[in-house]
Write a protein that holds these residues in place. Structure first.
Motif, PDB file in Angstrom:
ATOM      1  N   PHE A  89       0.854  -1.190   0.000  1.00 11.69           N
ATOM      2  CA  PHE A  89       0.000   0.000   0.000  1.00 11.69           C
ATOM      3  C   PHE A  89       0.886   1.235   0.000  1.00 11.69           C
ATOM      4  O   PHE A  89       1.917   1.268   0.667  1.00 11.69           O
ATOM      5  CB  PHE A  89      -0.885   0.008   1.255  1.00 11.69           C
ATOM      6  CG  PHE A  89      -1.766   1.217   1.372  1.00 11.69           C
ATOM      7  CD1 PHE A  89      -2.873   1.363   0.551  1.00 11.69           C
ATOM      8  CD2 PHE A  89      -1.494   2.209   2.298  1.00 11.69           C
ATOM      9  CE1 PHE A  89      -3.692   2.487   0.666  1.00 11.69           C
ATOM     10  CE2 PHE A  89      -2.292   3.321   2.417  1.00 11.69           C
ATOM     11  CZ  PHE A  89      -3.399   3.464   1.595  1.00 11.69           C
ATOM     12  N   PHE A  90       0.479   2.239  -0.745  1.00  9.50           N
ATOM     13  CA  PHE A  90       1.183   3.526  -0.803  1.00  9.50           C
ATOM     14  C   PHE A  90       0.372   4.544  -0.013  1.00  9.50           C
ATOM     15  O   PHE A  90      -0.813   4.759  -0.300  1.00  9.50           O
ATOM     16  CB  PHE A  90       1.310   4.000  -2.254  1.00  9.50           C
ATOM     17  CG  PHE A  90       2.184   3.136  -3.103  1.00  9.50           C
ATOM     18  CD1 PHE A  90       3.515   3.459  -3.297  1.00  9.50           C
ATOM     19  CD2 PHE A  90       1.681   1.992  -3.699  1.00  9.50           C
ATOM     20  CE1 PHE A  90       4.331   2.660  -4.090  1.00  9.50           C
ATOM     21  CE2 PHE A  90       2.489   1.184  -4.488  1.00  9.50           C
ATOM     22  CZ  PHE A  90       3.815   1.522  -4.686  1.00  9.50           C
ATOM     23  N   GLY A  91       1.005   5.190   0.966  1.00  4.84           N
ATOM     24  CA  GLY A  91       0.318   6.179   1.774  1.00  4.84           C
ATOM     25  C   GLY A  91       1.319   7.099   2.453  1.00  4.84           C
ATOM     26  O   GLY A  91       2.462   7.221   2.005  1.00  4.84           O
ATOM     27  N   TYR A  92       0.904   7.714   3.533  1.00  9.16           N
ATOM     28  CA  TYR A  92       1.820   8.580   4.282  1.00  9.16           C
ATOM     29  C   TYR A  92       1.381   8.657   5.731  1.00  9.16           C
ATOM     30  O   TYR A  92       0.213   8.435   6.043  1.00  9.16           O
ATOM     31  CB  TYR A  92       1.964   9.954   3.632  1.00  9.16           C
ATOM     32  CG  TYR A  92       0.774  10.884   3.743  1.00  9.16           C
ATOM     33  CD1 TYR A  92       0.867  12.060   4.473  1.00  9.16           C
ATOM     34  CD2 TYR A  92      -0.425  10.607   3.099  1.00  9.16           C
ATOM     35  CE1 TYR A  92      -0.211  12.939   4.562  1.00  9.16           C
ATOM     36  CE2 TYR A  92      -1.496  11.471   3.171  1.00  9.16           C
ATOM     37  CZ  TYR A  92      -1.390  12.636   3.910  1.00  9.16           C
ATOM     38  OH  TYR A  92      -2.463  13.500   3.992  1.00  9.16           O
ATOM     39  N   VAL A 136       4.404   7.860   0.323  1.00 10.80           N
ATOM     40  CA  VAL A 136       4.414   8.740  -0.854  1.00 10.80           C
ATOM     41  C   VAL A 136       4.878  10.141  -0.450  1.00 10.80           C
ATOM     42  O   VAL A 136       4.822  11.071  -1.250  1.00 10.80           O
ATOM     43  CB  VAL A 136       3.019   8.817  -1.532  1.00 10.80           C
ATOM     44  CG1 VAL A 136       2.610   7.462  -2.075  1.00 10.80           C
ATOM     45  CG2 VAL A 136       1.957   9.374  -0.579  1.00 10.80           C
ATOM     46  N   ASP A 137       5.341  10.256   0.797  1.00  8.19           N
ATOM     47  CA  ASP A 137       5.777  11.538   1.345  1.00  8.19           C
ATOM     48  C   ASP A 137       7.171  11.391   1.955  1.00  8.19           C
ATOM     49  O   ASP A 137       7.363  11.564   3.163  1.00  8.19           O
ATOM     50  CB  ASP A 137       4.762  11.999   2.397  1.00  8.19           C
ATOM     51  CG  ASP A 137       5.026  13.391   2.931  1.00  8.19           C
ATOM     52  OD1 ASP A 137       5.810  14.149   2.317  1.00  8.19           O
ATOM     53  OD2 ASP A 137       4.436  13.732   3.979  1.00  8.19           O
ATOM     54  N   PRO A 138       8.171  11.067   1.115  1.00  5.41           N
ATOM     55  CA  PRO A 138       9.502  10.821   1.672  1.00  5.41           C
ATOM     56  C   PRO A 138      10.149  12.058   2.296  1.00  5.41           C
ATOM     57  O   PRO A 138      11.096  11.924   3.077  1.00  5.41           O
ATOM     58  CB  PRO A 138      10.306  10.301   0.479  1.00  5.41           C
ATOM     59  CG  PRO A 138       9.599  10.807  -0.724  1.00  5.41           C
ATOM     60  CD  PRO A 138       8.145  10.881  -0.340  1.00  5.41           C
ATOM     61  N   SER A 197      -2.863  13.969  -1.311  1.00  4.00           N
ATOM     62  CA  SER A 197      -3.876  13.128  -1.951  1.00  4.00           C
ATOM     63  C   SER A 197      -3.133  11.998  -2.630  1.00  4.00           C
ATOM     64  O   SER A 197      -2.113  12.229  -3.282  1.00  4.00           O
ATOM     65  CB  SER A 197      -4.650  13.918  -3.004  1.00  4.00           C
ATOM     66  OG  SER A 197      -5.426  14.914  -2.400  1.00  4.00           O
ATOM     67  N   HIS A 198      -3.636  10.776  -2.475  1.00  2.00           N
ATOM     68  CA  HIS A 198      -2.927   9.639  -3.067  1.00  2.00           C
ATOM     69  C   HIS A 198      -3.899   8.528  -3.438  1.00  2.00           C
ATOM     70  O   HIS A 198      -4.993   8.433  -2.889  1.00  2.00           O
ATOM     71  CB  HIS A 198      -1.851   9.109  -2.108  1.00  2.00           C
ATOM     72  CG  HIS A 198      -2.377   8.640  -0.789  1.00  2.00           C
ATOM     73  ND1 HIS A 198      -2.778   7.337  -0.574  1.00  2.00           N
ATOM     74  CD2 HIS A 198      -2.570   9.297   0.382  1.00  2.00           C
ATOM     75  CE1 HIS A 198      -3.192   7.216   0.677  1.00  2.00           C
ATOM     76  NE2 HIS A 198      -3.079   8.393   1.275  1.00  2.00           N
ATOM     77  N   SER A 199      -3.466   7.696  -4.381  1.00  2.00           N
ATOM     78  CA  SER A 199      -4.228   6.509  -4.734  1.00  2.00           C
ATOM     79  C   SER A 199      -4.393   5.673  -3.482  1.00  2.00           C
ATOM     80  O   SER A 199      -3.539   5.683  -2.601  1.00  2.00           O
ATOM     81  CB  SER A 199      -3.494   5.709  -5.800  1.00  2.00           C
ATOM     82  OG  SER A 199      -3.266   6.487  -6.948  1.00  2.00           O
TER      83      SER A 199
END
Length: 164
Positions: A35-38, A73-75, A129-131
């Protein structure tokens, strides 16, 4: 939602908080749920990881054959230590990874993930905002399914039980 035909995914490498390397490479007999998130996400990310915890509990001992991976997604804000700590808040076996902007962007492109910064409040700084889909990668490194946000955790658990 099944990906038919399954799609081979490239391998990505991230540095963990302890300096070791984490790779998304396939492992015989192990699946990857990704999963891609932050970590500052107010809704989708905590819900998704809480669902993963339910999935892991349902699988019991079989869960050892699944790698649950949270990719930030927020490195800029989520260092490897922050991403790892966030994922492990939900379960000690969950992997949280963060990479440089180029690696993160390439991985997002490979999975068809989008993310964009948006203004937030003084308290949150900015939002992203992210998928929000969850990806299932088989032990051969092929994307075999994706689950849109809102898919019940039991659907993922059932698919994993079938594949294990």
């Amino acid at each position: 939602m099944a990906v038919d035909p399954p799609r081979a995914m490239p391998v990505f490498a991230f540095t963990r908080a302890d300096g070791s390397t984490f790779r998304t490479s396939p492992e015989p007999g192990r699946l990857i749920v990704l999963f891609f998130g932050y970590t500052h996400c107010p809704d989708v990310c905590p819900t998704t990881l809480a669902d993963w915890k339910r999935v892991r509990a349902k699988l019991g001992d079989e869960a050892k054959a699944v790698r649950f991976v949270f990719v930030t997604v927020d490195p800029d804000r989520d260092t490897p230590a922050v991403a790892e700590r966030y994922a492990r808040m939900y379960d000690a076996s969950f992997e949280g990874v963060s990479g440089d902007a180029i690696t993160t962007s390439r991985m997002m492109d490979a999975f068809g993930v989008a993310a964009a910064r948006e203004p937030g409040t003084n308290a949150t700084g900015y939002l992203v905002s992210h998928s929000s889909q969850v990806f299932l990668v088989d032990s051969h490194g092929r994307l075999v399914a994706l689950y849109p946000f809102g898919t019940g955790w039991d659907a993922l658990a059932a698919d994993l039980e079938q594949l294990l």
